[in-house]
Design a protein around this motif. Sequence first.
Motif, PDB file in Angstrom:
ATOM      1  N   LEU A   2       0.824  -1.198   0.000  1.00  0.00           N
ATOM      2  CA  LEU A   2       0.000   0.000   0.000  1.00  0.00           C
ATOM      3  C   LEU A   2       0.869   1.263   0.000  1.00  0.00           C
ATOM      4  O   LEU A   2       0.597   2.210  -0.743  1.00  0.00           O
ATOM      5  CB  LEU A   2      -0.946   0.011   1.205  1.00  0.00           C
ATOM      6  N   ASN A   3       1.927   1.273   0.818  1.00  0.00           N
ATOM      7  CA  ASN A   3       2.826   2.430   0.862  1.00  0.00           C
ATOM      8  C   ASN A   3       3.474   2.685  -0.497  1.00  0.00           C
ATOM      9  O   ASN A   3       3.663   3.838  -0.885  1.00  0.00           O
ATOM     10  CB  ASN A   3       3.906   2.245   1.923  1.00  0.00           C
ATOM     11  N   GLU A   4       3.813   1.620  -1.205  1.00  0.00           N
ATOM     12  CA  GLU A   4       4.409   1.771  -2.535  1.00  0.00           C
ATOM     13  C   GLU A   4       3.404   2.378  -3.511  1.00  0.00           C
ATOM     14  O   GLU A   4       3.760   3.230  -4.328  1.00  0.00           O
ATOM     15  CB  GLU A   4       4.879   0.417  -3.052  1.00  0.00           C
ATOM     16  N   LYS A   5       2.150   1.959  -3.427  1.00  0.00           N
ATOM     17  CA  LYS A   5       1.105   2.486  -4.309  1.00  0.00           C
ATOM     18  C   LYS A   5       0.854   3.967  -4.010  1.00  0.00           C
ATOM     19  O   LYS A   5       0.722   4.778  -4.935  1.00  0.00           O
ATOM     20  CB  LYS A   5      -0.180   1.673  -4.136  1.00  0.00           C
ATOM     21  N   VAL A   6       0.809   4.327  -2.727  1.00  0.00           N
ATOM     22  CA  VAL A   6       0.618   5.730  -2.337  1.00  0.00           C
ATOM     23  C   VAL A   6       1.787   6.571  -2.847  1.00  0.00           C
ATOM     24  O   VAL A   6       1.593   7.668  -3.388  1.00  0.00           O
ATOM     25  CB  VAL A   6       0.459   5.864  -0.804  1.00  0.00           C
ATOM     26  N   ALA A   7       3.001   6.075  -2.700  1.00  0.00           N
ATOM     27  CA  ALA A   7       4.182   6.795  -3.182  1.00  0.00           C
ATOM     28  C   ALA A   7       4.126   6.977  -4.701  1.00  0.00           C
ATOM     29  O   ALA A   7       4.480   8.037  -5.222  1.00  0.00           O
ATOM     30  CB  ALA A   7       5.456   6.064  -2.771  1.00  0.00           C
ATOM     31  N   GLU A   8       3.662   5.964  -5.403  1.00  0.00           N
ATOM     32  CA  GLU A   8       3.541   6.050  -6.859  1.00  0.00           C
ATOM     33  C   GLU A   8       2.516   7.110  -7.261  1.00  0.00           C
ATOM     34  O   GLU A   8       2.763   7.922  -8.166  1.00  0.00           O
ATOM     35  CB  GLU A   8       3.127   4.692  -7.432  1.00  0.00           C
ATOM     36  N   ILE A   9       1.388   7.127  -6.580  1.00  0.00           N
ATOM     37  CA  ILE A   9       0.356   8.121  -6.863  1.00  0.00           C
ATOM     38  C   ILE A   9       0.864   9.524  -6.537  1.00  0.00           C
ATOM     39  O   ILE A   9       0.632  10.473  -7.285  1.00  0.00           O
ATOM     40  CB  ILE A   9      -0.942   7.792  -6.108  1.00  0.00           C
ATOM     41  N   ASP A  10       1.584   9.669  -5.429  1.00  0.00           N
ATOM     42  CA  ASP A  10       2.180  10.962  -5.074  1.00  0.00           C
ATOM     43  C   ASP A  10       3.124  11.456  -6.179  1.00  0.00           C
ATOM     44  O   ASP A  10       3.124  12.635  -6.527  1.00  0.00           O
ATOM     45  CB  ASP A  10       2.943  10.883  -3.752  1.00  0.00           C
ATOM     46  N   ARG A  11       3.915  10.548  -6.733  1.00  0.00           N
ATOM     47  CA  ARG A  11       4.830  10.923  -7.823  1.00  0.00           C
ATOM     48  C   ARG A  11       4.050  11.354  -9.070  1.00  0.00           C
ATOM     49  O   ARG A  11       4.416  12.322  -9.745  1.00  0.00           O
ATOM     50  CB  ARG A  11       5.773   9.766  -8.160  1.00  0.00           C
ATOM     51  N   LEU A  12       2.974  10.646  -9.377  1.00  0.00           N
ATOM     52  CA  LEU A  12       2.148  10.997 -10.532  1.00  0.00           C
ATOM     53  C   LEU A  12       1.527  12.387 -10.358  1.00  0.00           C
ATOM     54  O   LEU A  12       1.521  13.194 -11.290  1.00  0.00           O
ATOM     55  CB  LEU A  12       1.049   9.956 -10.751  1.00  0.00           C
ATOM     56  N   ILE A  13       1.014  12.654  -9.159  1.00  0.00           N
ATOM     57  CA  ILE A  13       0.428  13.964  -8.876  1.00  0.00           C
ATOM     58  C   ILE A  13       1.487  15.047  -9.014  1.00  0.00           C
ATOM     59  O   ILE A  13       1.261  16.084  -9.640  1.00  0.00           O
ATOM     60  CB  ILE A  13      -0.209  13.990  -7.472  1.00  0.00           C
ATOM     61  N   ASN A  15       4.304  15.045 -10.729  1.00  0.00           N
ATOM     62  CA  ASN A  15       4.717  15.221 -12.125  1.00  0.00           C
ATOM     63  C   ASN A  15       3.682  16.012 -12.922  1.00  0.00           C
ATOM     64  O   ASN A  15       4.028  16.900 -13.698  1.00  0.00           O
ATOM     65  CB  ASN A  15       4.987  13.875 -12.790  1.00  0.00           C
ATOM     66  N   ARG A  16       2.414  15.690 -12.729  1.00  0.00           N
ATOM     67  CA  ARG A  16       1.359  16.423 -13.433  1.00  0.00           C
ATOM     68  C   ARG A  16       1.301  17.869 -12.961  1.00  0.00           C
ATOM     69  O   ARG A  16       1.134  18.789 -13.744  1.00  0.00           O
ATOM     70  CB  ARG A  16       0.005  15.770 -13.189  1.00  0.00           C
ATOM     71  N   PHE A  17       1.424  18.065 -11.651  1.00  0.00           N
ATOM     72  CA  PHE A  17       1.372  19.411 -11.094  1.00  0.00           C
ATOM     73  C   PHE A  17       2.524  20.252 -11.615  1.00  0.00           C
ATOM     74  O   PHE A  17       2.335  21.402 -12.004  1.00  0.00           O
ATOM     75  CB  PHE A  17       1.397  19.355  -9.564  1.00  0.00           C
ATOM     76  N   ARG A  18       3.715  19.714 -11.642  1.00  0.00           N
ATOM     77  CA  ARG A  18       4.894  20.462 -12.102  1.00  0.00           C
ATOM     78  C   ARG A  18       4.754  20.917 -13.560  1.00  0.00           C
ATOM     79  O   ARG A  18       5.347  21.901 -13.964  1.00  0.00           O
ATOM     80  CB  ARG A  18       6.162  19.629 -11.940  1.00  0.00           C
ATOM     81  N   ALA A  19       3.947  20.214 -14.338  1.00  0.00           N
ATOM     82  CA  ALA A  19       3.729  20.576 -15.740  1.00  0.00           C
ATOM     83  C   ALA A  19       2.690  21.692 -15.893  1.00  0.00           C
ATOM     84  O   ALA A  19       2.563  22.272 -16.966  1.00  0.00           O
ATOM     85  CB  ALA A  19       3.287  19.350 -16.534  1.00  0.00           C
ATOM     86  N   HIS A  20       1.962  22.024 -14.823  1.00  0.00           N
ATOM     87  CA  HIS A  20       0.917  23.053 -14.876  1.00  0.00           C
ATOM     88  C   HIS A  20       1.545  24.440 -14.962  1.00  0.00           C
ATOM     89  O   HIS A  20       2.575  24.709 -14.350  1.00  0.00           O
ATOM     90  CB  HIS A  20       0.029  22.953 -13.633  1.00  0.00           C
ATOM     91  N   ASP A  21       0.910  25.323 -15.715  1.00  0.00           N
ATOM     92  CA  ASP A  21       1.413  26.685 -15.898  1.00  0.00           C
ATOM     93  C   ASP A  21       1.558  27.460 -14.589  1.00  0.00           C
ATOM     94  O   ASP A  21       2.426  28.319 -14.462  1.00  0.00           O
ATOM     95  CB  ASP A  21       0.492  27.483 -16.825  1.00  0.00           C
ATOM     96  N   LEU A  22       0.704  27.178 -13.617  1.00  0.00           N
ATOM     97  CA  LEU A  22       0.712  27.930 -12.361  1.00  0.00           C
ATOM     98  C   LEU A  22       1.419  27.211 -11.218  1.00  0.00           C
ATOM     99  O   LEU A  22       1.351  27.643 -10.070  1.00  0.00           O
ATOM    100  CB  LEU A  22      -0.723  28.271 -11.950  1.00  0.00           C
ATOM    101  N   ALA A  23       2.121  26.127 -11.524  1.00  0.00           N
ATOM    102  CA  ALA A  23       2.791  25.357 -10.467  1.00  0.00           C
ATOM    103  C   ALA A  23       3.809  26.199  -9.716  1.00  0.00           C
ATOM    104  O   ALA A  23       3.866  26.177  -8.483  1.00  0.00           O
ATOM    105  CB  ALA A  23       3.456  24.115 -11.058  1.00  0.00           C
ATOM    106  N   GLU A  24       4.613  26.961 -10.437  1.00  0.00           N
ATOM    107  CA  GLU A  24       5.643  27.773  -9.790  1.00  0.00           C
ATOM    108  C   GLU A  24       5.010  28.832  -8.889  1.00  0.00           C
ATOM    109  O   GLU A  24       5.479  29.078  -7.776  1.00  0.00           O
ATOM    110  CB  GLU A  24       6.536  28.428 -10.838  1.00  0.00           C
TER     111      GLU A  24
END
Length: 77
Positions: A2-13, A15-24
Amino acid sequence: MLNEKVAEIDRLIENRFRAHDLAELATSMPGTGSLLGAELLAGVGSDLASFAGLAPPWVPGSLTCPAPTSTPPAGTA
């Protein structure tokens, strides 16, 4: 597992967030990292100025801002 799955989802979030125009901009606020910044943008959308009370809300399909729905209390305008 479960911890590995949560960590994977956190990484996905992140990565997607960092690509957003307003992330910075979102992460420039003290104490706001990728996950909180993603939650902020998910909650208020890209209209951060309206959320902060700095601009009237944008109305989809309109080129103008809506008129105020109420009058300000006496002595505040």
